[in-house]
Design a protein around this motif. Structure first.
Motif, PDB file in Angstrom:
ATOM      1  N   CYS A   6       0.851  -1.196   0.000  1.00 25.17           N
ATOM      2  CA  CYS A   6       0.000   0.000   0.000  1.00 25.17           C
ATOM      3  C   CYS A   6       0.879   1.235   0.000  1.00 25.17           C
ATOM      4  O   CYS A   6       1.727   1.394   0.881  1.00 25.17           O
ATOM      5  N   ILE A   7       0.679   2.076  -0.985  1.00 22.30           N
ATOM      6  CA  ILE A   7       1.482   3.299  -1.008  1.00 22.30           C
ATOM      7  C   ILE A   7       0.590   4.524  -1.097  1.00 22.30           C
ATOM      8  O   ILE A   7      -0.480   4.514  -1.694  1.00 22.30           O
ATOM      9  N   ASP A  39       6.663   4.249   2.752  1.00 21.95           N
ATOM     10  CA  ASP A  39       6.171   3.276   1.778  1.00 21.95           C
ATOM     11  C   ASP A  39       7.276   2.821   0.822  1.00 21.95           C
ATOM     12  O   ASP A  39       7.197   1.747   0.234  1.00 21.95           O
ATOM     13  N   VAL A  63      -4.754   4.784  -3.061  1.00 24.02           N
ATOM     14  CA  VAL A  63      -6.044   5.482  -3.098  1.00 24.02           C
ATOM     15  C   VAL A  63      -5.778   6.965  -3.274  1.00 24.02           C
ATOM     16  O   VAL A  63      -4.971   7.542  -2.532  1.00 24.02           O
ATOM     17  N   ILE A 103      -9.408  -0.388   0.590  1.00 22.45           N
ATOM     18  CA  ILE A 103      -8.332  -1.296   0.172  1.00 22.45           C
ATOM     19  C   ILE A 103      -8.735  -2.735   0.496  1.00 22.45           C
ATOM     20  O   ILE A 103      -8.518  -3.659  -0.298  1.00 22.45           O
ATOM     21  N   THR A 117       2.842  -2.128   4.440  1.00 23.01           N
ATOM     22  CA  THR A 117       2.439  -0.714   4.411  1.00 23.01           C
ATOM     23  C   THR A 117       3.561   0.079   5.067  1.00 23.01           C
ATOM     24  O   THR A 117       4.461  -0.494   5.680  1.00 23.01           O
ATOM     25  N   GLY A 118       3.479   1.390   4.961  1.00 20.40           N
ATOM     26  CA  GLY A 118       4.371   2.221   5.758  1.00 20.40           C
ATOM     27  C   GLY A 118       3.815   2.290   7.171  1.00 20.40           C
ATOM     28  O   GLY A 118       2.634   2.003   7.383  1.00 20.40           O
ATOM     29  N   GLN A 120       3.494   5.017   8.856  1.00 22.95           N
ATOM     30  CA  GLN A 120       2.641   6.202   8.872  1.00 22.95           C
ATOM     31  C   GLN A 120       2.810   6.984   7.582  1.00 22.95           C
ATOM     32  O   GLN A 120       3.803   6.837   6.890  1.00 22.95           O
ATOM     33  N   GLY A 125      -0.256  11.090   8.789  1.00 24.90           N
ATOM     34  CA  GLY A 125       0.429  10.450   9.900  1.00 24.90           C
ATOM     35  C   GLY A 125      -0.451   9.849  10.968  1.00 24.90           C
ATOM     36  O   GLY A 125      -0.180   9.987  12.154  1.00 24.90           O
ATOM     37  N   GLY A 130      -2.663   0.687   8.029  1.00 26.14           N
ATOM     38  CA  GLY A 130      -2.154  -0.686   7.948  1.00 26.14           C
ATOM     39  C   GLY A 130      -2.857  -1.620   8.925  1.00 26.14           C
ATOM     40  O   GLY A 130      -3.401  -2.655   8.533  1.00 26.14           O
TER      41      GLY A 130
END
Ligand SMILES: Cc1cc2nc3c(=O)[nH]c(=O)nc-3n(C[C@H](O)[C@H](O)[C@H](O)COP(=O)(O)OP(=O)(O)OC[C@H]3O[C@@H](n4cnc5c(N)ncnc54)[C@H](O)[C@@H]3O)c2cc1C
Ligand SMILES: Nc1ncnc2c1ncn2[C@@H]1O[C@H](COP(=O)(O)O)[C@@H](O)[C@H]1O
Lengths: 257, 304
Positions: A6-7, A39, A63, A103, A117-118, A120, A125, A130
């Protein structure tokens, strides 16, 4: 193995932010956009995992409005196989629960083994999307990882805790991992790979077709922080700045002999 | 209004940050009920009710079990708000609880106003005022944003929770951070390099200034992550905490995790091309300049 990454596309944090007309978020005109820093580690980890296994497929999902495809192309040039763009011109009005729900609606049938995922996003943030995505899909999540290894069907990660401490954690797949800075060294896409990425599949889905949930949080307003002030700002010619700073250091500190 | 305050324990010891949840409950005038997976031997100094589960049984990192225990407490107490720290524990557990309760979560709260929460955005360049729409809200608090006016005192009425060790996530071990290297905590002058140095060769400019001032050099996390400086030079929440007489931040934006490591410095000078960089909030002097020009010029003057 099927891997999802996920980015999010975010503005360069060195931008001068203006507020939008409603005063609820930043104005998205005249900004330089890039992939959320966290990400990049997620994409890199996915590519490394696939390289290690020798096969597998990496899908990158994002998204947002059409411009987010630029960040997706970077992920494809780094080594992701195909992209799924969930188009939403008003994604900034969606809360983390809704982003995760959308998602999840896409990912539910795809049965990904690993999701990255990242930890944050740099602009909002919330550090939620995730974990919420994993919850939507009924799988485990391990957050803030700085080491990842997958051997003999088992995944072992290091979670970063406070004060330099780490927790070593093992989890069966399918699972989601949220990536912290320093997890790996994200590669720069090479020119041949940028060219190759142009031919990779980039499917667009509509947010409205995926999202049924309403928001659980709303934004009243976005504003600038109150200036705590006090600090002096030195602008202009470098030689003058040096002289001024020397004078201040002599007056205000005891460090210059 | 009733608040469940989620305290934290690590390696058998209560983390002092737990009191920040209490300070927040005071601020929003909520009846505080604490929750801790920890140890009888290290309880918070708090005169109210505390639900305690034994970390030796439940595990210190076992999100499924911690979630189950919290849900049990929430079902009993019916709170309006559940308060976590925005920490490795909080950002892991809070969204799980929010999801399980169908509640909205507001992350990294720094202030509250009229029932809404104030949170930072865009590396603290903006503030957002966020409201949760349901009956229950989950929040995580930015480290250091709320502090008690008085020393905490008293002892809690403990209600023990029965825990078990179920869960798919298996905690194997703690691993300590790297030790040794430079001890920046005693340095009187620290000059730190941030990502703004652009390339590793430019670290030399920062080192040269540190030397001219008779101090040590440090670095922000991206500089360390990139391998340009060793980890023991990192300043911040996951690095060292410094309190020098003079701190010079070169090409450092001033993210909260960096500030956590240097905000006790007596005098702060920042060199940054971005006049709006959040480091300006804590800097006594912000020099708006390209460090590649400014640092050599300053070093030359000092050495003259
Ligand atoms: C859980 C967690 C823990 C963390 N722990 C730490 C920690 O311990 N320490 C830490 O530092 N970070 C930590 N971080 C990362 C932190 O959030 C920031 O990402 C990081 O501090 C940014 O480093 P920076 O300021 O060097 O880089 P950036 O944020 O990229 O800032 C670079 C700055 O340089 C300026 N600049 C660019 N070019 C020039 C030039 N030529 N001359 C002058 N200025 C220039 C830019 O305007 C910008 O302000 C942590 C993050 C998380 C999530
Ligand atoms: N709009 C989005 N599209 C795709 N992934 C996202 C989006 N927003 C957040 N994410 C993912 O969720 C992580 C955490 O984001 P956040 O909860 O906003 O802090 C990010 O690092 C991304 O991996």
């Amino acid at each position: 193995m099927k891997i999802l990454v996920c980015i999010k596309q975010v503005p360069d944090m060195e931008s001068r932010f203006k507020l939008n007309a409603e005063g609820t978020w930043y104005n998205d005109q005249d900004l330089a956009w890039r992939m959320n820093e966290y990400d990049e580690y997620a994409v890199e980890q996915a590519v490394q995992l696939r390289e290690q296994l020798g096969d597998g497929e990496i899908v990158v999902v994002s998204v947002g409005p059409d411009r987010v495809k630029e960040a997706m192309k970077k992920a494809l040039a780094m080594g992701a196989d195909r992209g799924v763009h969930i188009k939403d011109d008003a994604s900034h009005e969606k809360d983390p629960f809704q982003i995760a729900a959308a998602i999840a609606a896409y990912a539910a049938d795809e049965k990904f083994d690993v999701t990255f995922t990242g930890m944050q996003s740099q602009d909002r943030g919330s550090a939620q999307v995730g974990v919420l995505l994993a919850a939507h899909l009924g799988m485990q999540a391990v957050t803030t990882i700085i080491e990842f290894s997958h051997e003999g069907g088992m995944t072992t990660v290091h979670r970063e805790l406070e004060g330099g401490l780490k927790a070593v954690v093992r989890v069966p797949l399918p699972a989601l991992f949220s990536c912290q800075l320093g997890l790996n060294t994200p590669r720069y896409p090479t020119l041949p790979n940028i060219m190759k990425a142009k031919k990779k599949e980039l499917l667009t889905l509509q947010m409205a077709d995926l999202l049924k949930a309403s928001a659980l949080t709303t934004t009243d307003e976005t504003r600038y922080p109150e200036k705590r002030g006090g600090g002096l700002v030195l602008e202009g010619d470098v030689a003058d700045q040096v002289s001024q700073l020397m004078t201040i250091l002599k007056e205000k500190t005891a460090v210059l002999k | 209004m009733k608040a469940i305050l989620v305290a934290e324990s690590r390696q058998g010891t209560l983390l002092p940050g737990s009191y920040e949840t209490l300070a927040f409950a005071e601020k929003i005038v909520a009846e505080p009920v604490m929750f801790l997976v920890g140890s009888q031997a290290s309880l918070p100094a708090f005169p109210g009710r505390l639900y305690l589960a034994d970390a030796d049984v439940a595990g210190e990192y076992n999100p499924e079990e911690h979630l189950r225990l919290l849900q049990e407490v929430v079902a009993k107490e019916a709170p309006q708000i559940i308060v976590f720290l925005h920490s490795s524990y909080g950002w892991d557990l809070a969204p799980r609880l929010a999801f399980a309760l169908g509640a909205g979560q507001v992350s990294e709260v720094v202030d509250c106003q009229e029932g809404a929460m104030v949170v930072p955005a865009c590396n603290s360049k903006l503030r957002r005022v966020v409201r949760s729409s349901g009956d229950v809200t989950v929040v995580t608090l930015q480290a250091g944003a709320f502090s008690l006016a008085n020393e905490p005192g008293g002892s809690p009425q403990v209600e023990l929770l029965e825990s078990r060790h179920d869960g798919q996530v298996e905690f194997l071990a703690y691993e300590a951070g790297e030790l040794g290297g430079v001890d920046l905590s005693k340095a009187e002058i620290v000059v730190s390099a941030g990502r703004g140095i652009g390339k590793p060769e430019n670290l030399a400019m920062v080192e040269a200034l540190a030397k001219a001032l008779g101090g040590e050099y440090g670095a922000s996390r991206p500089v360390v992550d990139a391998g340009w400086a060793e980890h023991t030079r990192q300043v911040g929440s996951t690095g060292q905490t410094v309190s020098p007489k003079l701190y010079v931040a070169c090409g450092i934006s001033g993210a909260i995790q960096h500030l956590a490591g240097m905000k006790k410095s007596e005098f702060v000078v920042a060199i940054n091309t971005d006049r709006d960089a959040p480091i300006g909030e804590v800097a006594d002097v912000l020099v708006v300049a390209d460090l590649k020009q400014f640092l050599p010029a300053l070093t030359a003057r000092l050495s003259a």
